[in-house]
Design a protein around this motif. Structure first.
Motif, mmCIF file in Angstrom:
data_model
loop_
_atom_site.group_PDB
_atom_site.id
_atom_site.type_symbol
_atom_site.label_atom_id
_atom_site.label_comp_id
_atom_site.label_asym_id
_atom_site.label_seq_id
_atom_site.Cartn_x
_atom_site.Cartn_y
_atom_site.Cartn_z
ATOM 1 N N ALA A 39 0.891 -1.318 -0.015
ATOM 2 C CA ALA A 39 -0.011 0.167 -0.004
ATOM 3 C C ALA A 39 0.916 1.122 -0.072
ATOM 4 O O ALA A 39 0.600 2.268 -0.831
ATOM 5 C CB ALA A 39 -0.814 -0.123 1.427
ATOM 6 N N ARG A 40 1.836 1.270 0.787
ATOM 7 C CA ARG A 40 2.890 2.347 0.853
ATOM 8 C C ARG A 40 3.471 2.542 -0.382
ATOM 9 O O ARG A 40 3.782 3.643 -1.043
ATOM 10 C CB ARG A 40 3.810 2.375 2.125
ATOM 11 C CG ARG A 40 4.674 3.423 2.234
ATOM 12 C CD ARG A 40 5.736 3.018 3.447
ATOM 13 N NE ARG A 40 6.592 4.529 3.804
ATOM 14 C CZ ARG A 40 7.490 4.337 4.409
ATOM 15 N NH1 ARG A 40 7.436 3.554 5.350
ATOM 16 N NH2 ARG A 40 8.322 5.372 4.588
ATOM 17 N N ALA A 41 3.845 1.435 -1.054
ATOM 18 C CA ALA A 41 4.595 1.235 -2.338
ATOM 19 C C ALA A 41 3.765 2.132 -3.379
ATOM 20 O O ALA A 41 4.113 2.978 -4.381
ATOM 21 C CB ALA A 41 5.034 -0.029 -2.671
ATOM 22 N N TRP A 42 2.400 1.694 -3.354
ATOM 23 C CA TRP A 42 1.604 2.339 -4.432
ATOM 24 C C TRP A 42 1.341 3.823 -4.468
ATOM 25 O O TRP A 42 1.751 4.675 -5.092
ATOM 26 C CB TRP A 42 0.272 1.857 -4.081
ATOM 27 C CG TRP A 42 -0.916 2.315 -5.457
ATOM 28 C CD1 TRP A 42 -0.771 1.861 -6.631
ATOM 29 C CD2 TRP A 42 -1.711 3.400 -5.121
ATOM 30 N NE1 TRP A 42 -1.750 2.735 -7.210
ATOM 31 C CE2 TRP A 42 -2.179 3.681 -6.427
ATOM 32 C CE3 TRP A 42 -2.082 4.225 -4.091
ATOM 33 C CZ2 TRP A 42 -3.359 4.421 -6.677
ATOM 34 C CZ3 TRP A 42 -2.952 5.061 -4.403
ATOM 35 C CH2 TRP A 42 -3.828 5.158 -5.304
ATOM 36 N N HIS A 43 1.428 4.310 -2.988
ATOM 37 C CA HIS A 43 1.272 5.673 -2.800
ATOM 38 C C HIS A 43 2.469 6.523 -3.105
ATOM 39 O O HIS A 43 2.507 7.695 -3.641
ATOM 40 C CB HIS A 43 1.043 6.130 -1.495
ATOM 41 C CG HIS A 43 -0.273 5.854 -0.908
ATOM 42 N ND1 HIS A 43 -1.454 6.636 -1.327
ATOM 43 C CD2 HIS A 43 -0.738 4.917 0.001
ATOM 44 C CE1 HIS A 43 -2.467 5.878 -0.829
ATOM 45 N NE2 HIS A 43 -2.417 5.137 0.136
ATOM 46 N N ILE A 44 3.861 5.737 -2.848
ATOM 47 C CA ILE A 44 4.800 6.519 -3.306
ATOM 48 C C ILE A 44 5.235 6.512 -4.715
ATOM 49 O O ILE A 44 5.564 7.491 -5.241
ATOM 50 C CB ILE A 44 6.089 5.768 -2.517
ATOM 51 C CG1 ILE A 44 6.011 6.071 -0.901
ATOM 52 C CG2 ILE A 44 7.668 6.247 -3.102
ATOM 53 C CD1 ILE A 44 7.119 5.055 -0.203
ATOM 54 N N ALA A 45 5.010 5.538 -5.442
ATOM 55 C CA ALA A 45 4.822 5.312 -6.807
ATOM 56 C C ALA A 45 4.286 6.260 -7.385
ATOM 57 O O ALA A 45 4.527 6.674 -8.577
ATOM 58 C CB ALA A 45 4.468 3.936 -7.377
ATOM 59 N N MET A 46 3.022 6.582 -6.962
ATOM 60 C CA MET A 46 1.969 7.566 -7.766
ATOM 61 C C MET A 46 2.373 8.970 -7.182
ATOM 62 O O MET A 46 1.685 10.036 -8.030
ATOM 63 C CB MET A 46 0.599 7.116 -7.266
ATOM 64 C CG MET A 46 0.171 5.902 -7.742
ATOM 65 S SD MET A 46 0.131 5.889 -9.810
ATOM 66 C CE MET A 46 -1.296 6.765 -9.932
ATOM 67 N N GLN A 47 3.168 9.421 -6.402
ATOM 68 C CA GLN A 47 3.467 10.782 -5.896
ATOM 69 C C GLN A 47 4.443 11.120 -6.948
ATOM 70 O O GLN A 47 5.393 10.574 -7.231
ATOM 71 C CB GLN A 47 3.902 10.686 -4.420
ATOM 72 C CG GLN A 47 4.468 12.187 -4.061
ATOM 73 C CD GLN A 47 3.166 12.801 -3.462
ATOM 74 O OE1 GLN A 47 2.185 12.203 -2.984
ATOM 75 N NE2 GLN A 47 3.096 14.163 -3.820
ATOM 76 N N GLU A 48 3.868 12.362 -7.398
ATOM 77 C CA GLU A 48 4.805 13.403 -8.363
ATOM 78 C C GLU A 48 5.995 13.700 -7.798
ATOM 79 O O GLU A 48 5.976 14.049 -6.488
ATOM 80 C CB GLU A 48 4.166 14.482 -8.878
ATOM 81 C CG GLU A 48 2.936 13.879 -9.933
ATOM 82 C CD GLU A 48 2.213 15.108 -10.651
ATOM 83 O OE1 GLU A 48 1.714 14.775 -11.819
ATOM 84 O OE2 GLU A 48 2.390 16.100 -10.186
#
Length: 536
Positions: free
Chosen positions: A154-163
């Motif tokens: 879940a954290r990985a997804w948020h970081i990947a999607m953060q510009e």
């Protein structure tokens, strides 16, 4: 589904497992395609694979990452990649590097040996697994406990999607998948920043007071969905629009009267082309990307540079001017609202390319001119033909958003698998993979995946039997025009035979009069086809 993702506790009650929690999380994130090449330490993840998920098989790990990259760029959502331990990550590193440079959101997972035998340096264990993909991932973790795996993803997804978006890495021990865990609660995190109003006003005032503005657009404009905003602001300000050096996307219609052409990755030439512009606004690109050492100023004398970019690291090294860190769509919307229309007239239009003529040996210009004639405006081109790119920029114009993709890294092996990923994400579009003969040998396994998935991709191979880009670049490093460049001849390759071995029909074209029909037939087939064009 319930049987496959739940374990039975000591008292007979059903227990949520790591697999159950991860699959549920991925489904809620809209990630139901898994790009992978299987290995033993990943098998438990895929036991009783859910019916609403899709396993996209690549025959080599670089192909897997390339397909996921194209898919993620075309959908705008992070894609899930599954690799096999250290060897698989090693095979994939070239395209992980490209994904990092492309700003592509990927969740890269890799199997790890069972936790209980890691102290004994077991076969297929990844020593210091989290260090292997660095520095070309935004974040890397091997969770301390099996129960932490769902939260890590879940954290990985948020970081990947953060510009600025980009790949992330999660190493998962093989015995974690059947361990108990808790479901991950849904959370929402902002991924886009708005610019500082005072700096927007500064740019607006500069545009209002200048004589001859120039915009330099980069890939982040297209990624952010800000195509319309760039066109609106350029028309409002009567600004000449250039494409940034090495841009991996099309961010402005190349048939627009304000389109001024492409900047090279050389400092002195950039300054020369921008001469006469007093305000230079760089949108969604570095200012500037260079390929060779240069000297002198970074912008023409008397010019003021402004930049809007979503990456604070890029803004930090910009050598001159004022940089604004913000999402491109939000930044441009604010700038449009703050900037009144100008009374300046449009600059003189860019001179059109002279029409290429048919010759005994097909030229790259004639080949790409013919492709432009048979291609529809909404056909998507994924390009990896470095030596032909300057020719493409003259003879194969792109006029719509999201219709051009290439690699921002300069690393080969991206284009063919990326075309597969784009085609999966855009089933309504025809996809053309425009690939050089040298580039095509880095990941030709992508043809097999395209055939198996029954995708409407036409692989167009420009075959000049050499690494032409290196031969043409050699004089920069002191080679005389007639000096041989070792390791650049590529004779004896048969791309039609290669395609046939993977179940793909192909045709070899060496006569200019046969080219148009061959391309039309391939594109109209609705199937995976290959057209090899012998060029001089």
């Amino acid at each position: 589904m319930e049987h496959s993702t739940q374990a039975v506790g000591r008292h007979g009650a059903a227990t949520i497992t790591v697999r159950h929690a991860v699959i549920d999380l991925l489904r809620r994130l809209g990630i139901t395609s898994v790009f992978a090449n299987p290995g033993s330490t990943e098998l438990p993840m895929f036991r009783d694979f859910p019916e609403d998920f899709r396993y996209v098989l690549g025959l080599q790990e670089a192909v897997v990452v390339g397909m996921a990259d194209g898919y993620a760029q075309a959908t705008g959502n992070a894609a899930l990649v599954n690799l096999h331990s250290a060897a698989g990550v090693g095979n994939a590193m070239g395209n992980i590097f490209t994904a990092y440079k492309n700003r592509t959101p990927l969740i890269v997972t890799a199997g790890q040996q069972a936790r209980s035998i890691l102290p004994f340096d077991p076969f297929l264990a990844a020593s210091q697994a989290t260090e292997l993909p660095k520095p070309y991932v935004k974040w890397s973790i091997e969770p301390a406990r099996a129960a932490d795996v769902p939260l890590a993803i879940a954290r990985a997804w948020h970081i990947a999607m953060q510009e600025p978006k980009g790949p992330v890495f999660v190493s998962i021990p093989v015995d974690d998948w059947d361990q108990p865990a808790e479901m991950v609660e849904s959370t929402q995190v902002s991924t886009r920043a708005r610019p500082e109003p005072a700096l927007v006003s500064l740019v607006s005032e500069a545009l209002a007071g200048c004589r001859n503005p120039a915009f330099v657009v980069g890939a982040e404009v297209d990624r952010a969905g800000a195509w319309d905003e760039v066109v609106q602001l350029a028309e409002q300000q009567s600004a000449s629009v250039y494409v940034a050096p090495m841009s991996s996307r099309c961010s402005f219609p190349e048939d627009h009267p304000l389109f001024a052409g492409f900047l090279p990755a050389m400092r002195e030439k950039i300054v020369s082309l921008l001469e006469g512009h007093d305000v230079i606004l760089v949108l969604g690109a570095p200012a500037f990307s260079y390929h060779v050492e240069g000297r002198g100023p970074h912008v023409p004398a008397g010019a003021t540079l402004f930049q809007i970019i979503d990456d604070p690291a890029t803004a930090a090294w910009t050598p001159v001017g004022t940089s604004i860190v913000a999402n491109l769509k939000l930044g441009l919307s604010d700038l449009i609202a703050a900037s009144p229309p100008t009374s300046r007239e449009y600059p003189a239009p860019r001179r059109a390319a002279e029409r290429a003529q048919a010759t005994e040996v097909i030229s790259a210009a004639f080949a790409l001119q013919t492709l432009a004639e048979v291609r529809k405006a909404n056909d998507v081109v994924v390009e990896e033909a470095p030596s032909a790119r300057p020719v493409m920029q003259r003879y194969l114009p792109f006029t719509r958003a999201h219709t051009f993709f290439t690699m921002a890294s300069g690393g080969l092996g991206y284009g063919m698998p990326a075309a597969v990923g784009v085609a999966l994400a855009k089933p309504e579009n025809r996809v053309i993979a425009l690939i050089g003969d040298g580039s095509s040998m880095y990941s030709p396994q992508a043809i097999w995946s395209a055939v198996q998935l029954d995708l409407p991709i036409t692989f167009v191979i420009l075959n000049n039997a050499r690494y032409a880009a290196l031969q043409e670049f050699a004089p920069v490093f002191g080679f005389a025009p007639t000096d041989p460049v070792q390791g650049t001849d590529l004779s004896g390759l048969d791309f039609v035979a290669l395609a046939k071995g993977m179940g793909c029909e192909g045709v070899r074209v060496s006569h200019a009069g046969h080219l148009k029909a061959a391309l039309e037939q391939a594109l109209a087939s609705g199937e995976t086809r290959l057209v090899e064009i012998v060029i001089g």
